[in-house]
Write an enzyme that holds these catalytic residues in place. Structure first.
Site, PDB file in Angstrom:
ATOM      1  N   HIS A  39      59.713  14.066 -20.045  1.00 46.39           N
ATOM      2  CA  HIS A  39      60.965  15.059 -20.035  1.00 46.39           C
ATOM      3  C   HIS A  39      60.661  16.290 -20.465  1.00 46.39           C
ATOM      4  O   HIS A  39      61.375  17.157 -20.288  1.00 46.39           O
ATOM      5  CB  HIS A  39      61.950  14.377 -21.128  1.00 46.39           C
ATOM      6  CG  HIS A  39      63.338  14.367 -20.586  1.00 46.39           C
ATOM      7  ND1 HIS A  39      63.850  15.516 -20.253  1.00 46.39           N
ATOM      8  CD2 HIS A  39      64.217  13.507 -20.486  1.00 46.39           C
ATOM      9  CE1 HIS A  39      65.064  15.620 -20.027  1.00 46.39           C
ATOM     10  NE2 HIS A  39      65.289  14.123 -20.182  1.00 46.39           N
ATOM     11  N   ARG A  40      59.311  16.705 -20.942  1.00 42.86           N
ATOM     12  CA  ARG A  40      59.145  18.071 -21.360  1.00 42.86           C
ATOM     13  C   ARG A  40      59.030  19.159 -19.989  1.00 42.86           C
ATOM     14  O   ARG A  40      59.137  20.165 -20.019  1.00 42.86           O
ATOM     15  CB  ARG A  40      57.835  18.184 -22.272  1.00 42.86           C
ATOM     16  CG  ARG A  40      57.835  17.339 -23.421  1.00 42.86           C
ATOM     17  CD  ARG A  40      56.484  17.480 -24.040  1.00 42.86           C
ATOM     18  NE  ARG A  40      55.531  16.834 -23.382  1.00 42.86           N
ATOM     19  CZ  ARG A  40      54.053  17.105 -23.492  1.00 42.86           C
ATOM     20  NH1 ARG A  40      53.678  18.116 -24.422  1.00 42.86           N
ATOM     21  NH2 ARG A  40      53.222  16.554 -22.660  1.00 42.86           N
TER      22      ARG A  40
END
Length: 400
Positions: free
Chosen positions: A370-371
């Site tokens: 998700h980064r």
């Protein structure tokens, strides 16, 4: 003149290996570049060559031991430097300045050992290596133990496990691939923000296409599975969503989008999960990918695969449906930022062209970091894969 043979840096961030099998014995004459020892890394079994010629004077590590990069494996020199072997029952008399010293009687009560002299840094290093300082003859001032004295010293015997004597359990050491898998999945969870999204694809037409072409492909000695089609579908989707064909540079705080497409393919082996890499997926046909999968899968299961064939992936696929699973939450294969999991294809009632029909349905699971991206892009990426799998003619139109 003798030389110490230290475990070299094998690349790919490998910090330790397990000594699997010695290929030489003490007293053997060896040549430069001759393989000395077979070691198991967290990726493969490799042979380590000698950097020089000579006679093996002493082997410092036992088979099954874990050795860190830079630690001494053995000593090589000239034949006349070999230590003479003494009879087991014979003891050398102690010799001092004034002659022989009387030996202690067997019944004598031993005194407490003197605390070894060593600096704090030497003590810390010894603890890290599991080495006891007692019994090491120091070469420093006043007999103090130096970092060099630790080289070649044997680690202290590990304390037995509390359940070692329990007949109702079996203790299995975490070594080799299993140890690497454990370390890598923990590292992935600590360093990444992992999210999994799921979808289903109607692969009835793909199933029929594979059935039609399987005999033709297998007549050329290649077994055609669904995996090459999954790879091509992922490839086309990645071209439109490059954030998922990437890595993260922690220090530089940048996302590295990769323009090559090298796919890691999870392979189940007796030793644990291995991930050989199929290179240049965008430049190969379905049949060529199937051939590569056969070759690398066989090498992985036989443990004959090389480190070069296990590194450099940009995206990963795992086909756990072969073993009966449906959905899952696969863990990314660092430094990749995404992995596609393919579940078991089953026949299910499905609305097809406005009517209820029995269709072949493939469950898909995508885990991503998700980064690097968010759920919206990951969802669009996964739906694009579904689109290609449901209309396999597009794969043939757009593929090499």
């Amino acid at each position: 003149m003798s030389h110490v043979f230290k475990l070299p840096d094998l690349g790919e961030g490998i910090s330790e290996v397990e000594v699997r099998r010695w290929l030489v014995r003490e007293g053997d004459r060896v040549r430069e570049h001759q393989s000395m020892v077979e070691v198991e890394t967290d990726k493969a079994v490799v042979e380590v060559p000698s950097p020089f010629s000579g006679t093996v004077l002493s082997i410092k590590r036992r088979e099954g031991e874990i050795v860190q990069v830079g630690e001494v494996l053995l000593e090589i020199g000239e034949e006349h430097e070999l230590a003479p072997k003494e009879p087991a029952a014979q003891r050398r008399p102690s010799v001092g300045i004034v002659g022989e010293l009387p030996e202690a009687e067997p019944e004598a009560v031993p005194t407490a050992p003197r605390e070894p002299l060593a600096t704090p840094s030497v003590r810390k290093k010894a603890r890290e290596l599991g080495i006891s300082l007692y019994g090491i003859r120091g070469s420093g001032p006043h007999g103090s133990i130096t970092h060099e004295d630790l080289e070649g010293a044997q680690p202290a015997a590990a304390a037995p496990h509390p359940l070692a004597e329990d007949a109702d359990v079996e203790l299995i050491p975490m070594r080799g691939v299993r140890r690497a898998v454990a370390r890598n999945v923990l590292a992935a969870h600590r360093a990444s923000a992992l999210v999994t999204t799921m979808e289903e694809a109607d692969v009835t037409e793909l199933w029929e296409m594979r059935d039609r072409e399987q005999r033709e492909v297998e007549s050329r000695g290649v077994h055609l599975t669904f995996l090459p089609f999954f790879m091509k579908a992922a490839l086309h989707a990645l071209k439109d969503h490059p954030n998922l064909n990437a890595a993260v540079d922690e220090e530089g705080q940048v996302i590295i989008r990769k323009k090559r497409f090298h796919f890691g393919i999870a392979v189940d082996t007796e030793e644990g999960l291995m991930v050989p890499v199929i290179r240049d997926v965008d430049r190969k046909t379905i049949r060529e990918l199937a051939a590569d999968l056969m070759v690398l899968g066989k090498k992985a299961r036989e443990r004959s695969i090389t480190l070069e064939e296990l590194k450099g992936s940009t995206f990963t696929l795992t086909n756990y449906g072969h073993f009966g699973g449906r959905f899952s939450t696969p863990i990314v294969n660092a430094p990749d930022v995404a992995i596609l999991g393919c579940g078991r294809i089953t026949e299910r009632p499905w609305v097809y062209r406005g009517s209820l029909a029995v269709r072949k349905i493939l469950p898909l699971s995508l885990t991503f970091d998700h980064r690097v991206t968010d759920g919206a892009e990951a969802g669009r990426f996964l739906m694009q894969i579904v689109h290609y799998l449901e209309d396999p003619a597009l794969l043939l139109i757009e593929s090499v």
